[in-house]
Design a protein around this motif. Structure first.
Motif, short mmCIF file in Angstrom:
data_model
loop_
_atom_site.label_atom_id
_atom_site.label_comp_id
_atom_site.label_asym_id
_atom_site.label_seq_id
_atom_site.Cartn_x
_atom_site.Cartn_y
_atom_site.Cartn_z
N MET A 48 1.61 56.19 -41.00
CA MET A 48 0.40 56.98 -41.60
C MET A 48 0.00 57.99 -40.77
N ASN A 49 -0.23 59.29 -41.23
CA ASN A 49 -0.62 60.31 -40.48
C ASN A 49 -2.06 60.05 -40.04
N LEU A 50 -2.65 60.36 -38.78
CA LEU A 50 -3.96 60.06 -38.49
C LEU A 50 -4.39 61.23 -37.56
N LYS A 51 -5.59 61.07 -37.40
CA LYS A 51 -6.21 61.84 -36.00
C LYS A 51 -7.52 61.10 -35.69
N PHE A 52 -7.82 61.36 -34.12
CA PHE A 52 -8.80 60.64 -33.75
C PHE A 52 -9.86 61.76 -33.09
N ASN A 53 -11.08 61.15 -32.95
CA ASN A 53 -11.89 61.83 -32.29
C ASN A 53 -11.92 62.37 -30.82
N VAL A 54 -11.28 63.58 -30.50
CA VAL A 54 -11.31 63.85 -29.28
C VAL A 54 -12.77 64.11 -28.63
N ASN A 55 -13.66 64.24 -29.58
CA ASN A 55 -15.05 64.52 -28.44
C ASN A 55 -15.77 63.22 -28.24
N GLY A 56 -15.13 62.23 -28.87
CA GLY A 56 -15.61 60.85 -28.14
C GLY A 56 -15.38 60.24 -26.90
N PRO A 57 -15.59 59.18 -26.45
CA PRO A 57 -15.29 59.00 -25.06
C PRO A 57 -13.67 58.98 -24.99
N PRO A 58 -13.30 59.82 -23.80
CA PRO A 58 -11.70 59.67 -23.70
C PRO A 58 -11.06 58.60 -23.78
N GLY A 59 -10.01 58.36 -24.20
CA GLY A 59 -9.17 57.40 -24.46
C GLY A 59 -9.58 56.00 -25.29
N PHE A 60 -10.87 55.96 -25.77
CA PHE A 60 -11.16 54.81 -26.45
C PHE A 60 -10.41 54.78 -27.70
N CYS A 61 -10.50 55.79 -28.62
CA CYS A 61 -9.63 55.81 -29.77
C CYS A 61 -8.28 55.47 -29.77
N VAL A 62 -7.59 56.07 -28.77
CA VAL A 62 -6.20 55.59 -28.43
C VAL A 62 -6.06 54.32 -28.24
N ASP A 63 -6.98 53.65 -27.41
CA ASP A 63 -6.82 52.29 -26.94
C ASP A 63 -7.07 51.35 -28.13
N ASP A 74 -1.05 43.95 -35.65
CA ASP A 74 -0.09 44.19 -36.57
C ASP A 74 1.12 45.27 -36.25
N SER A 75 2.12 44.88 -35.80
CA SER A 75 3.07 45.87 -35.28
C SER A 75 3.87 46.53 -36.38
N GLY A 76 3.58 46.28 -37.93
CA GLY A 76 4.06 47.12 -38.81
C GLY A 76 3.08 48.16 -38.97
N LEU A 77 1.96 48.43 -38.31
CA LEU A 77 1.32 49.65 -38.63
C LEU A 77 1.69 50.61 -37.72
N LEU A 78 2.19 51.81 -38.32
CA LEU A 78 2.90 53.10 -37.77
C LEU A 78 2.08 54.11 -37.85
N PHE A 79 1.73 54.70 -36.64
CA PHE A 79 0.92 55.62 -36.94
C PHE A 79 1.42 57.03 -36.19
N LYS A 80 1.14 58.24 -36.75
CA LYS A 80 1.73 59.45 -36.16
C LYS A 80 0.63 60.38 -36.15
N GLY A 81 0.59 61.47 -34.99
CA GLY A 81 -0.27 62.46 -35.13
C GLY A 81 -1.08 62.51 -34.09
N LEU A 82 -1.17 61.70 -33.08
CA LEU A 82 -2.19 61.54 -31.92
C LEU A 82 -1.70 62.59 -30.99
N ASP A 83 -0.82 63.36 -31.16
CA ASP A 83 -0.51 64.31 -30.00
C ASP A 83 -0.85 65.84 -30.43
N GLU A 84 -1.51 65.93 -31.35
CA GLU A 84 -2.11 67.27 -31.77
C GLU A 84 -3.62 67.20 -32.04
N ALA A 85 -4.30 68.05 -31.06
CA ALA A 85 -5.72 68.04 -31.34
C ALA A 85 -6.11 69.35 -32.36
#
Length: 220
Positions: free
Chosen positions: A1-16, A25-36
């Motif tokens: 799934m394409n997703l984004k996270f809130n880069v204005n929040g606590p650094p690292g929280f959403c990525v973690d 669930d290892s079947g959850l495949l996300f992409k899009g974390l590399d673009e703000a």
């Protein structure tokens, strides 16, 4: 799934948090974390279904009309507070105190955020929402172009630390509003795909992993 996270929040929280979901669930495949991207662009892409998910967003009437939210479980809770310059002796307890200041009570808000939307519903305030960037608003505060910077407490702390302004800015103790940062999703996202993500989120809550992660980042 394409997703984004809130880069204005606590650094690292959403990525973690996302990585923890994938461990559940290892079947959850996300992409899009590399673009703000700017928040306005992310909201537009979410409404147009160019992205599927956004971690994390405050729920507002305007946003509900454009895309969906998962209200339970929330990613974390926030409290709306104001930052002022350290050499300003002002101490307000609520919006009435700010209204009483008249032209000396200019509130800085970041455009297109849930905090700006909430302020727009409060009558009699002088709000400057010209800036689209939180750090720019902090710098406006420091330069005297506003008396208050209104935002979620966690964002204020992050901005102050990022700017190295701990000695020049203080956050007042008054809480103007409490809200939650939620998972937002495209309106046409297939229910079974969303349900799989929510199931992993609930597993994190039940196991205590989500609470431990929030504690590690100073969140509730």
């Amino acid at each position: 799934m394409n997703l984004k996270f809130n880069v204005n929040g606590p650094p690292g929280f959403c990525v973690d948090y996302i990585q923890a979901l994938q461990r559940v669930d290892s079947g959850l495949l996300f992409k899009g974390l590399d673009e703000a991207l700017p928040l306005t662009r992310i909201e537009s892409d979410l409404a147009a279904e160019r992205i599927d998910l956004f971690f994390a967003l405050m729920k507002t009437r305007e946003r509900v009309a454009r895309f969906g939210f998962v209200e339970t479980p929330a990613l974390y809770n926030v409290r709306h507070r104001v930052a002022v310059r350290a050499d300003d002796a002002v101490n307000v307890q609520g919006f009435d105190d700010i209204r009483a200041l008249g032209g000396n009570g200019i509130i800085l808000a970041t455009r297109a955020t849930g905090c700006e939307s909430f302020l727009a519903e409060q009558p009699g305030l002088t709000v400057d929402a010209g800036a689209t960037d939180d750090l720019r608003n902090l710098r406006k505060l420091l330069s005297g172009r506003g008396r208050f910077f209104y935002h979620a407490d966690v964002t204020l702390r992050h901005c102050i630390e990022a700017e190295g302004a701990q000695a020049r800015v203080r956050i007042l103790p008054a809480v103007f509003h409490a809200d939650s940062q939620l998972l937002a999703h495209a309106p046409g996202l297939a229910p079974e795909r969303l349900a799989r993500v929510v199931a992993a989120m609930r597993t994190l809550e039940l196991s205590g992993a989500a609470a431990r992660l929030r504690t590690a980042y100073g969140l509730t």
